[in-house]
Design a protein around this motif. Structure first.
Motif, short mmCIF file in Angstrom:
data_model
loop_
_atom_site.label_atom_id
_atom_site.label_comp_id
_atom_site.label_asym_id
_atom_site.label_seq_id
_atom_site.Cartn_x
_atom_site.Cartn_y
_atom_site.Cartn_z
N THR A 163 -30.25 -26.29 -59.21
CA THR A 163 -30.12 -27.51 -60.00
C THR A 163 -30.46 -27.40 -61.20
O THR A 163 -31.39 -26.51 -61.96
N ASN A 164 -30.27 -28.31 -62.20
CA ASN A 164 -30.57 -28.57 -63.51
C ASN A 164 -30.92 -30.22 -63.53
O ASN A 164 -30.82 -31.01 -62.71
N THR A 165 -31.12 -30.62 -64.83
CA THR A 165 -31.35 -32.05 -64.90
C THR A 165 -30.35 -33.03 -64.72
O THR A 165 -30.46 -34.33 -64.12
N THR A 166 -29.03 -32.70 -64.62
CA THR A 166 -27.92 -33.42 -64.22
C THR A 166 -27.08 -33.23 -62.90
O THR A 166 -26.16 -33.72 -62.49
N SER A 198 -26.64 -30.41 -59.32
CA SER A 198 -27.21 -29.53 -58.25
C SER A 198 -26.24 -29.07 -57.07
O SER A 198 -25.06 -29.92 -57.11
#
Length: 176
Positions: A152-155, A157
């Motif tokens: 996942t990242n901030t925006t 997954s």
């Protein structure tokens, strides 16, 4: 004519229980049952059984009181492990011979820990290689058939399904 009945002294059983079966096999339990000692080998009323069970690292004996009790559920077993069972009958005089060994593999269960030691290598602008050590053998509970890689990242997954227990690395590409 003088009809006299003479009763012989009771003696320990000279035969063992027969036909050990595993009627229910689960990951953490086995139901074991057996037939009674043949009458010619009982030498008196059977008052109980000793159930011996073992695997490569453990052994125990269960005392089953009552000659009519010819089954037992072994619990708290390890998944995907061979257990060997033997049974002997006893009466008021002593314990008879043990039955033939009977071995059963418990069913598989999901692993009880994740893979160990996650490594990141070949870190580039838009890709990264991830690798890991296998799940510790004592926690595998059966053959490992694949891995789920969650990232996942901030925006965003995603989950990658990696088939084959021997595949312990993956390169994520098109990263931002």
């Amino acid at each position: 004519s003088d009809n006299r009945i003479q009763q012989t002294e009771q003696a320990e059983p000279t035969s063992s229980p027969e036909n050990i079966i595993f009627s229910v096999v689960e990951a953490r339990s086995l139901t074991v049952s057996w037939d009674e000692v043949p009458p010619s080998g009982q030498n008196g009323p059977i008052t109980g059984y000793l159930l011996y069970y073992t695997n490569t690292t453990f052994s125990d004996t269960i005392n089953i009181i009552g000659g009519e009790n010819r089954s037992y559920i072994l619990t708290e077993l390890r998944p995907y492990t061979n257990y060997t069972v033997t049974v002997s009958a006893y009466n008021d005089v002593g314990t008879g011979p043990t039955s033939d060994n009977k071995t059963q593999l418990t069913k598989q269960a999901k692993p009880t820990s994740p893979p160990a030691n996650i490594f990141f290598s070949s870190v580039e602008t838009r890709s990264i290689n991830i690798s890991w050590d296998e799940v510790p053998e004592s926690r595998q509970n059966g053959p490992i058939t694949g891995y789920l890689l969650y990232y996942t990242n901030t925006t965003f997954s995603d989950t990658i399904n990696i088939t084959g227990g021997e595949n312990r690395s993956y390169t994520l590409t098109e990263l931002r």
